[in-house]
Write a protein that holds these residues in place. Structure first.
Motif, PDB file in Angstrom:
ATOM      1  N   THR A 126      -8.921  15.860 -24.569  1.00 13.32           N
ATOM      2  CA  THR A 126     -10.227  16.512 -24.512  1.00 13.32           C
ATOM      3  C   THR A 126     -10.572  16.842 -23.067  1.00 13.32           C
ATOM      4  OG1 THR A 126     -11.326  14.374 -24.374  1.00 13.32           O
ATOM      5  CG2 THR A 126     -11.081  15.327 -26.567  1.00 13.32           C
ATOM      6  N   PRO A 127     -11.325  17.893 -22.834  1.00 11.43           N
ATOM      7  CA  PRO A 127     -11.721  18.233 -21.464  1.00 11.43           C
ATOM      8  C   PRO A 127     -12.514  17.070 -20.843  1.00 11.43           C
ATOM      9  CG  PRO A 127     -12.270  20.010 -22.973  1.00 11.43           C
ATOM     10  CD  PRO A 127     -11.830  18.848 -23.810  1.00 11.43           C
ATOM     11  N   GLN A 128     -12.218  16.787 -19.602  1.00 13.34           N
ATOM     12  CA  GLN A 128     -12.857  15.679 -18.907  1.00 13.34           C
ATOM     13  C   GLN A 128     -14.039  16.173 -18.071  1.00 13.34           C
ATOM     14  OE1 GLN A 128     -11.821  12.220 -19.070  1.00 13.34           O
ATOM     15  NE2 GLN A 128     -10.997  13.240 -20.887  1.00 13.34           N
ATOM     16  N   SER A 129     -15.093  15.387 -18.046  1.00 18.03           N
ATOM     17  CA  SER A 129     -16.235  15.736 -17.207  1.00 18.03           C
ATOM     18  C   SER A 129     -16.049  15.109 -15.828  1.00 18.03           C
ATOM     19  CB  SER A 129     -17.536  15.265 -17.853  1.00 18.03           C
ATOM     20  OG  SER A 129     -17.484  13.881 -18.119  1.00 18.03           O
ATOM     21  N   PHE A 130     -16.594  15.789 -14.820  1.00 16.00           N
ATOM     22  CA  PHE A 130     -16.495  15.298 -13.443  1.00 16.00           C
ATOM     23  C   PHE A 130     -17.272  13.992 -13.323  1.00 16.00           C
ATOM     24  CE2 PHE A 130     -17.754  15.003  -9.006  1.00 16.00           C
ATOM     25  CZ  PHE A 130     -16.546  15.228  -8.365  1.00 16.00           C
TER      26      PHE A 130
ATOM     27  N   LYS B 170      -1.823  13.294 -19.804  1.00 16.54           N
ATOM     28  CA  LYS B 170      -3.225  13.670 -20.024  1.00 16.54           C
ATOM     29  C   LYS B 170      -3.870  13.967 -18.680  1.00 16.54           C
ATOM     30  CE  LYS B 170      -3.731  11.145 -24.276  1.00 16.54           C
ATOM     31  NZ  LYS B 170      -4.413  11.739 -25.357  1.00 16.54           N
ATOM     32  N   MET B 171      -4.669  15.025 -18.627  1.00 19.49           N
ATOM     33  CA  MET B 171      -5.349  15.389 -17.395  1.00 19.49           C
ATOM     34  C   MET B 171      -6.579  14.507 -17.211  1.00 19.49           C
ATOM     35  SD  MET B 171      -3.413  17.552 -16.033  1.00 19.49           S
ATOM     36  CE  MET B 171      -4.381  18.166 -14.672  1.00 19.49           C
ATOM     37  N   ARG B 172      -6.627  13.833 -16.074  1.00 15.87           N
ATOM     38  CA  ARG B 172      -7.718  12.914 -15.760  1.00 15.87           C
ATOM     39  C   ARG B 172      -8.160  13.125 -14.315  1.00 15.87           C
ATOM     40  NH1 ARG B 172      -8.010  12.658 -20.518  1.00 15.87           N
ATOM     41  NH2 ARG B 172      -7.347  10.922 -21.805  1.00 15.87           N
ATOM     42  N   TYR B 173      -9.427  12.783 -14.052  1.00 21.10           N
ATOM     43  CA  TYR B 173      -9.894  12.784 -12.669  1.00 21.10           C
ATOM     44  C   TYR B 173      -9.403  11.513 -12.001  1.00 21.10           C
ATOM     45  CZ  TYR B 173     -12.883  16.861 -12.855  1.00 21.10           C
ATOM     46  OH  TYR B 173     -13.340  18.150 -12.930  1.00 21.10           O
ATOM     47  N   ILE B 174      -8.860  11.701 -10.806  1.00 23.05           N
ATOM     48  CA  ILE B 174      -8.352  10.609  -9.982  1.00 23.05           C
ATOM     49  C   ILE B 174      -9.013  10.720  -8.614  1.00 23.05           C
ATOM     50  CG2 ILE B 174      -6.309   9.777  -8.723  1.00 23.05           C
ATOM     51  CD1 ILE B 174      -6.043   9.093 -11.560  1.00 23.05           C
ATOM     52  N   SER B 175      -9.438   9.589  -8.093  1.00 21.86           N
ATOM     53  CA  SER B 175      -9.904   9.519  -6.712  1.00 21.86           C
ATOM     54  C   SER B 175      -9.016   8.498  -6.019  1.00 21.86           C
ATOM     55  CB  SER B 175     -11.362   9.076  -6.655  1.00 21.86           C
ATOM     56  OG  SER B 175     -11.789   9.000  -5.319  1.00 21.86           O
ATOM     57  N   CYS B 176      -8.690   8.748  -4.783  1.00 24.34           N
ATOM     58  CA  CYS B 176      -7.837   7.814  -4.055  1.00 24.34           C
ATOM     59  C   CYS B 176      -8.661   7.047  -3.040  1.00 24.34           C
ATOM     60  CB  CYS B 176      -6.688   8.565  -3.401  1.00 24.34           C
ATOM     61  SG  CYS B 176      -5.629   9.284  -4.672  1.00 24.34           S
ATOM     62  N   LEU B 177      -8.296   5.810  -2.863  1.00 23.64           N
ATOM     63  CA  LEU B 177      -9.051   4.888  -2.035  1.00 23.64           C
ATOM     64  C   LEU B 177      -8.076   4.112  -1.148  1.00 23.64           C
ATOM     65  CD1 LEU B 177     -11.834   3.417  -1.632  1.00 23.64           C
ATOM     66  CD2 LEU B 177     -11.106   1.884  -3.460  1.00 23.64           C
TER      67      LEU B 177
ATOM     68  N   GLU C  30      -3.493   1.589  -0.458  1.00 27.77           N
ATOM     69  CA  GLU C  30      -3.953   2.818  -1.101  1.00 27.77           C
ATOM     70  C   GLU C  30      -3.900   2.619  -2.614  1.00 27.77           C
ATOM     71  OE1 GLU C  30      -3.469   6.985   0.480  1.00 27.77           O
ATOM     72  OE2 GLU C  30      -1.924   6.924  -1.074  1.00 27.77           O
ATOM     73  N   ARG C  31      -4.998   2.901  -3.251  1.00 26.65           N
ATOM     74  CA  ARG C  31      -5.123   2.743  -4.696  1.00 26.65           C
ATOM     75  C   ARG C  31      -5.596   4.064  -5.303  1.00 26.65           C
ATOM     76  NH1 ARG C  31      -3.656  -1.838  -3.189  1.00 26.65           N
ATOM     77  NH2 ARG C  31      -4.660  -3.823  -3.539  1.00 26.65           N
ATOM     78  N   ALA C  32      -5.286   4.260  -6.573  1.00 23.78           N
ATOM     79  CA  ALA C  32      -5.811   5.405  -7.311  1.00 23.78           C
ATOM     80  C   ALA C  32      -6.875   4.873  -8.272  1.00 23.78           C
ATOM     81  CB  ALA C  32      -4.705   6.098  -8.092  1.00 23.78           C
ATOM     82  N   VAL C  33      -7.976   5.584  -8.364  1.00 22.96           N
ATOM     83  CA  VAL C  33      -9.069   5.214  -9.264  1.00 22.96           C
ATOM     84  C   VAL C  33      -9.087   6.245 -10.381  1.00 22.96           C
ATOM     85  CG1 VAL C  33     -11.522   4.720  -9.451  1.00 22.96           C
ATOM     86  CG2 VAL C  33     -10.333   4.297  -7.280  1.00 22.96           C
ATOM     87  N   LEU C  34      -8.912   5.792 -11.607  1.00 22.71           N
ATOM     88  CA  LEU C  34      -8.832   6.677 -12.764  1.00 22.71           C
ATOM     89  C   LEU C  34     -10.190   6.747 -13.460  1.00 22.71           C
ATOM     90  CD1 LEU C  34      -7.049   8.264 -14.852  1.00 22.71           C
ATOM     91  CD2 LEU C  34      -6.745   6.072 -15.992  1.00 22.71           C
TER      92      LEU C  34
END
Length: 134
Positions: free
Chosen positions: A32-36, A74-81, A97-101
């Motif tokens: 499903t489309p992901q929201s920001f 699956k397409m997901r928003y990822i932020s890196c920290l 360095e970590r990825a936040v899903l």
């Protein structure tokens, strides 16, 4: 006797007569489309207060704006920290360095090894993480 009937009943339920269909206990729905993730900074800070043994004294904190990445198909928003947390003896290790899903606009999990998910992102200072308290 009831124990013997259960597998037969389940087998009868799983064979619907539709050839080519599979039965799965997991989510086989199309992506499903992901929201920001609008509140990603606040959610991440709240999570990190519980994730870190000692959230006080974090150094070299940097974070990237969320971007869409393929995560297990699956397409997901990822932020890196990236950050250095204070150890129990007061010392600091090299920054991690970590990825936040994010799923459906909410923080879902922290991925310990960001590696490929974080390649090519632009990290910016994240001073709010360095100001965390207990």
């Amino acid at each position: 006797m009831a124990t013997l009937l259960l597998p037969i009943a389940l087998a009868a339920c799983s064979s619907s007569g539709d050839e080519g269909r599979t039965l799965s206990l997991f989510n086989d729905k199309p992506d499903t489309p992901q929201s920001f993730p609008a509140n990603y900074r606040a959610e991440l800070l709240a999570f990190m207060r519980t994730y870190l043994n000692n959230p006080v004294g974090v150094r070299d904190a940097a974070m990237a704006e969320p971007v869409m990445r393929d995560v297990n198909g699956k397409m997901r928003y990822i932020s890196c920290l990236r950050y250095s947390a204070r150890e129990s003896d007061g010392s600091y290790r090299e920054p991690h360095e970590r990825a936040v899903l994010f799923v459906n606009g909410r923080l879902d999990r922290l991925i310990e090894k960001g590696g490929e998910l974080c390649s090519g992102v632009a990290l910016a200072p994240f001073p709010d993480m360095e100001k965390m308290s207990r």
